[in-house]
Scaffold this motif. Structure first.
Motif, short mmCIF file in Angstrom:
data_model
loop_
_atom_site.label_atom_id
_atom_site.label_comp_id
_atom_site.label_asym_id
_atom_site.label_seq_id
_atom_site.Cartn_x
_atom_site.Cartn_y
_atom_site.Cartn_z
N GLU A 128 28.12 -15.32 7.25
CA GLU A 128 28.94 -14.94 8.38
C GLU A 128 29.21 -16.12 9.32
OE1 GLU A 128 28.98 -11.46 11.74
OE2 GLU A 128 27.23 -11.73 10.50
N THR B 221 29.32 -19.40 16.14
CA THR B 221 29.59 -20.62 16.89
C THR B 221 28.36 -21.00 17.70
OG1 THR B 221 31.85 -19.84 17.12
CG2 THR B 221 31.25 -21.72 18.43
N PRO C 127 31.00 -13.78 2.08
CA PRO C 127 31.53 -13.87 3.45
C PRO C 127 31.86 -12.52 4.09
CG PRO C 127 33.16 -14.57 1.86
CD PRO C 127 31.88 -14.44 1.11
N PHE D 9 29.07 -8.59 5.98
CA PHE D 9 28.82 -7.90 7.24
C PHE D 9 29.63 -6.60 7.33
CE2 PHE D 9 32.15 -10.95 7.98
CZ PHE D 9 33.08 -10.27 8.74
N ALA E 96 36.59 -13.56 12.73
CA ALA E 96 36.16 -14.91 13.13
C ALA E 96 37.36 -15.69 13.66
CB ALA E 96 35.51 -15.64 11.96
N LEU F 256 38.50 -16.98 17.54
CA LEU F 256 38.90 -18.36 17.86
C LEU F 256 40.29 -18.42 18.47
CD1 LEU F 256 37.82 -20.59 14.89
CD2 LEU F 256 37.14 -20.75 17.26
N LYS G 129 40.12 -17.26 22.01
CA LYS G 129 39.50 -18.25 22.89
C LYS G 129 40.46 -19.41 23.16
CE LYS G 129 35.74 -20.60 21.35
NZ LYS G 129 34.30 -20.68 21.00
N THR H 143 29.73 -9.78 15.05
CA THR H 143 30.50 -10.88 14.47
C THR H 143 31.38 -11.55 15.52
OG1 THR H 143 30.59 -9.67 12.41
CG2 THR H 143 32.13 -11.47 12.65
N LYS I 154 29.51 -13.83 17.85
CA LYS I 154 29.03 -15.10 17.29
C LYS I 154 30.09 -16.18 17.46
CE LYS I 154 25.55 -13.57 14.03
NZ LYS I 154 25.66 -12.28 13.34
N ASN I 155 31.31 -15.79 17.79
CA ASN I 155 32.39 -16.77 17.85
C ASN I 155 33.08 -16.89 19.20
OD1 ASN I 155 32.61 -17.69 14.97
ND2 ASN I 155 32.69 -15.48 14.71
#
Lengths: 289, 232, 389
Positions: free
Chosen positions: A117, A120, C36, C39, C229, C233, C236, C257, C260-261
């Motif tokens: 997964e 960042t 990948p 999840f 993901a 990005l 952001k 998920t 995390k980004n």
């Protein structure tokens, strides 16, 4: 329109800095040892993941990055011993296969440890710098500054240290360097250490901007090979300017023509450079070794 | 002195040298002559350790150095001026000289002065990239670089190759001066003029083995060398 | 060859060919357990496990007066078409005739021609949203299609009256790319100007060139269609480059998920247009969803996934169809599925819109999930009740 152009130029330089930072380590190892180190992408990936793991455990980003760089240096030397040194006398194809194997093994190991997964690294510096002409994040500025520092650092090592003299000698003429009594062991170790360190620095910094995942190194290394060809294989200024050039071209194509074409644009430039100046911007016409 | 005893060496499955014995003694510069492909360069590479021996021994003042790595052989005093000069083209003359002394650390000012005295042209050009020098100047640099390692034995592999007669003469003078300082010289050459200028002893190599040996003035004028070039 | 290995292999084959328990019905669980997309896939596989255990514990299935239990055979697709096809072949060679899965718009279309030709497989798709992978004969789907996602987008535009939109679409996501013209037409009909249609690909990291252009045009909405993901990005970087309009996502995106980004603060107020997910049902107080969540936490020590409810539903749909058919023959079960009504499966968690006769599936084997929009608040998605009830 003009301020848009300035913004796109800054975007391109920021993107190009990331390419150049990855290309620096690759060009060093390729230029000195003639090893197409595909595993460089995994040095990059591990730099990012190790930093991530330590930051998540509560460590300060910069300290985590320093430790990660240290760990990846050790790993780089190990990869050289296990994957490249044993096939030193073999044909170049064996070297390529060995490099790919090292790359895949490291990728899959990371997959087992961290899973696939994307994530960042929490950025050590957040926020953006707004000027009347362009906007840039502080993290992007740090990446650009790091590129300059890293390039200057490598230049100093190569041109001011005795070890650097030996590394350059090996790069220019391996046999003659051996006749001077230069120890290939030392040069290999140092080259891999510096190369791996550059990869890990790139990984840690870019992991705070972009998502990290075990196969994250594959694309940047492909791009870095393009940068190498653009800038001239083994040339440090070539890696820096080649990277910046590629970044700006990609952004300009995506910004003014179509986002669908940015990769095509980059590779079209590559073909054009190969046709017009096969040795790259900064490469010397190759002297036979 | 350097003694090469019954040396066998080659590349891959191919053996090039089938038991060659030659020696280089201080005060008696020796030339190894032979046509292209008889194994002259292989001999130089084997002596300096760039390729491994199959059998035989290499003695430097009685000590066997055949198991030492190239760096150790340089440290003990075996220096080679390789075929094709092999200077570092993208480094300055001075950096090339520094690399010559690499095994002993940084060279002293006296060493640089010595080189400047032997080869004034290099002193003038010490900041220039070696790749930009003329062929003759590059050969001087290769010689000077070898000298920086303070050798006891100096091997020269075809130093006259590709040089104009005037440059060949300069090389010959320089080597003669170096030999007169007590350095044992082993010259590997095809060019008779240079061989006659330098050598006092000669060896003729034919298909990887010694075909004839004797005092240079006799052997070089006897026609044995020409005969060997023409394959009898 | 060693003398014994032949005998050993024969024994092993014999054991595989005769099921240990004749009254067991094997359910093929075909999801990305690794790779990948795991999840998404792992929580689906686990929900199947929970549903099967629950059904077996309550006495199993009653088929024509005989009682049977479910057994699961899990195969990993890694969200990769090639791996997915060989996983399906493994199920077929083990004589598995009921399959739940797969996820991902790469794998679904790859399996479709194989299963479409087979009369010995019944498939219920609980994952992929790609168009054209059901047939209403032996392939059914209780997940939404991309067009149903688009229905939510249209509903949001209708409620908010946005004037312009730039779409950024993962150009390798066949589902999103395929429905884009229709979606653009629907939005235009609502009076929204299409300010731009941009593409990117999975794994891209730098969107600054495109987003600079987007920010300069400053549309009301930036609509992102792809995977989370990149979604994070793009969101952001769009904010960093000064885009001040509304960001709208159209993708299943687990908050874990997402976070995390991107930081939670940067996500605040982003809309997501997809049918309700596990979290939404929990937030809406759906008791069955809450019970599944509790069982999931108790068992796996983490919250259930977005799509877990669909996988759970799929098992119950299969059970209901087998019982309704009163037979284990694929043809009979297929017919029962085509005929099944929403009311006949009281255990269903998700909000399925029944067809005219109360049917769960339409004639193409596709369910209709009630459209929904969620909004990011704090640490996760919440039903955007101001937009759609």
């Amino acid at each position: 329109m003009i301020d848009l152009f300035v913004q796109q130029l800054v975007n391109g330089l920021a993107l190009g800095s990331t390419y150049a930072l990855v290309a620096l380590g690759l060009t060093l190892i390729f230029g000195v040892l003639l090893i197409p180190n595909f595993a460089h992408g995994e040095f990059y990936m591990l730099g990012a993941f190790l930093t991530y793991a330590m930051v998540l455990a509560g460590m300060n980003f910069w300290l985590a990055m320093a430790l990660a760089v240290g760990a990846v240096i050790l790993l780089g030397c190990l990869v050289d011993r296990l994957a490249f040194k044993p096939v030193e006398q073999a044909p170049p194809l064996s070297m390529m296969i060995s490099a790919l194997a090292a790359s895949i093994i490291l990728q899959q190991s990371a997959m087992l440890i961290w899973g696939g997964e994307a994530r960042t690294i929490p950025a050590p510096v957040t926020g953006v710098l707004r000027t009347p002409f362009f906007i840039v994040t502080w993290m992007q500025l740090i990446v650009m500054a790091s590129l300059l520092l890293a390039a200057a650092g490598v230049w100093l090592v190569l041109n001011r240290l005795r070890l650097g003299l030996a590394i350059r000698a090996v790069a220019q003429n391996r046999d003659a360097a051996l006749l001077m009594g230069i120890s290939m062991f030392q040069v290999r170790l140092a080259t891999f250490a510096i190369g791996a360190a550059l990869g890990a620095i790139a990984g840690a910094l870019l992991g705070a901007t972009f998502p990290i995942y075990p196969t994250m190194g594959v694309n940047p290394v492909l791009k870095a090979f393009v940068v190498l060809v653009l800038g001239g294989i083994g040339s440090l200024p070539g890696a820096v300017f080649g990277g910046l050039f590629l970044g700006v071209v990609e952004v300009m194509v995506a910004g003014y023509i179509s986002s669908e074409l940015s990769d095509i644009g980059a590779f079209a430039i590559l073909v054009a450079v190969l046709l017009l100046r096969p040795q790259g911007f900064f490469g010397q016409a190759q002297v036979e070794r | 002195m350097l003694e090469v005893c019954d040396l066998r060496a080659g590349y891959g499955r191919m053996e090039v040298l089938h038991g060659v014995s030659v020696s280089a003694v201080s005060g008696r510069p020796t030339v190894v002559m032979g046509a292209n492909g008889v194994g002259k360069t292989t001999l130089c590479r084997a002596i300096t350790g760039l390729i491994p021996l199959r059998s035989g021994a290499i003695l430097l003042d009685g000590e066997d150095i055949s198991r030492c790595d190239p760096a150790e052989r340089v440290r003990r005093g075996v220096a080679l001026v390789p075929e094709g000069r092999q200077v570092f083209p993208e480094m300055t003359v001075r950096e090339n000289l520094r690399l010559g002394a690499y095994v002993h650390g940084e060279p002293t000012a006296a060493q640089f002065d010595d080189v400047a005295e032997l080869f004034p042209i290099l002193a003038e050009r010490q900041g220039q990239m070696a790749g930009l020098l003329s062929g003759g100047e590059q050969q001087m640099l290769a010689l000077a670089r070898a000298l920086m390692a303070r050798p006891r034995v100096l091997l020269l592999d075809e130093p006259s190759q590709g040089l104009a007669p005037k440059a060949v003469a300069q090389v010959g003078q320089a080597v003669t001066r170096i030999a007169s300082r007590g350095v044992a010289v082993l010259l590997v050459e095809q060019n008779l003029t240079l061989a006659e200028m330098i050598a006092r002893h000669a060896v003729v190599l034919e298909s990887g083995a010694v075909a004839a040996e004797g005092p240079a003035d006799e052997l070089l004028s006897s026609g044995a060398v020409e005969a060997s070039y023409l394959g009898h | 060859m060693k003398p014994f290995s032949g005998i050993g292999a024969a024994c092993a084959l014999a054991m595989l060919a005769t099921p240990l328990w004749a009254d067991e019905i094997v359910v093929g669980d075909l999801h990305p357990i690794t790779g990948p997309a795991n999840f998404y896939g792992l929580p689906e596989s686990r929900a199947i496990q929970l549903a099967v255990e629950e059904i077996n514990a309550a006495g199993g299935l009653s088929v024509g007066g005989e009682s049977h239990t479910f057994r699961i055979q899990t195969e990993d697709t890694q969200a990769n078409p090639t791996v997915g096809v060989s996983a399906l072949k493994k199920l077929v060679s083990s004589d598995v005739r009921f399959v739940i899965g797969p996820l991902s718009s790469g794998v679904g279309p790859a399996l479709f021609p194989i299963i479409d030709r087979s009369d010995a497989i019944t498939q219920i798709i609980d994952g992929t949203i790609a168009e054209g992978v059901t047939n209403g004969r032996n392939i059914f789907r209780n997940q939404a299609t991309v067009s149903q996602y688009d229905v939510s987008v249209v509903a949001l535009f209708k409620a908010k009256g946005y004037g312009s939109v730039t779409m950024m679409t993962d150009r390798f996501h066949a589902g999103f790319v395929g429905t884009q013209p229709a979606l653009a037409a629907s939005l235009k009909e609502l009076g929204a100007e299409i300010a731009g249609e941009e593409g990117y690909k999975l794994g891209d990291t730098d969107f600054s060139a495109t987003l600079t252009r987007v920010a300069s045009r400053n549309p009301d909405v930036l609509l992102i269609r792809g995977y989370p993901a990149e979604g994070a990005l793009i969101t952001k970087q769009a904010r960093q480059l000064g885009f001040e309009g509304q960001v709208v996502w159209e993708m299943v995106s687990p908050p874990s998920t997402v976070l995390k980004n991107i930081s939670a603060a940067e996500m605040e107020g982003v809309y997501n247009c997809i049918p309700a997910t596990t979290e939404d049902y929990i937030a809406l107080g759906n008791e069955k969803a809450i019970a599944l969540e509790e069982a999931y936490r108790a068992r796996f020590n983490e919250p259930a996934g977005e799509l877990s409810v669909l996988s759970y539903d799929a098992v119950h749909i299969l059970k209901a169809a087998i019982e309704k058919a009163g037979s284990l023959e694929n043809a009979a079960v297929n017919a029962a599925l085509a005929d099944l009504t929403v009311e006949e499966v009281p255990q269903l968690i998700s909000d399925y819109v029944p067809g005219e006769g109360g049917q769960l599936f339409d004639d193409k084997g596709q369910v209709t999930l009630r459209s929904a929009v969620s909004v990011w608040q704090g640490e996760g998605w919440h039903p955007a009740t101001d937009v759609i009830r």
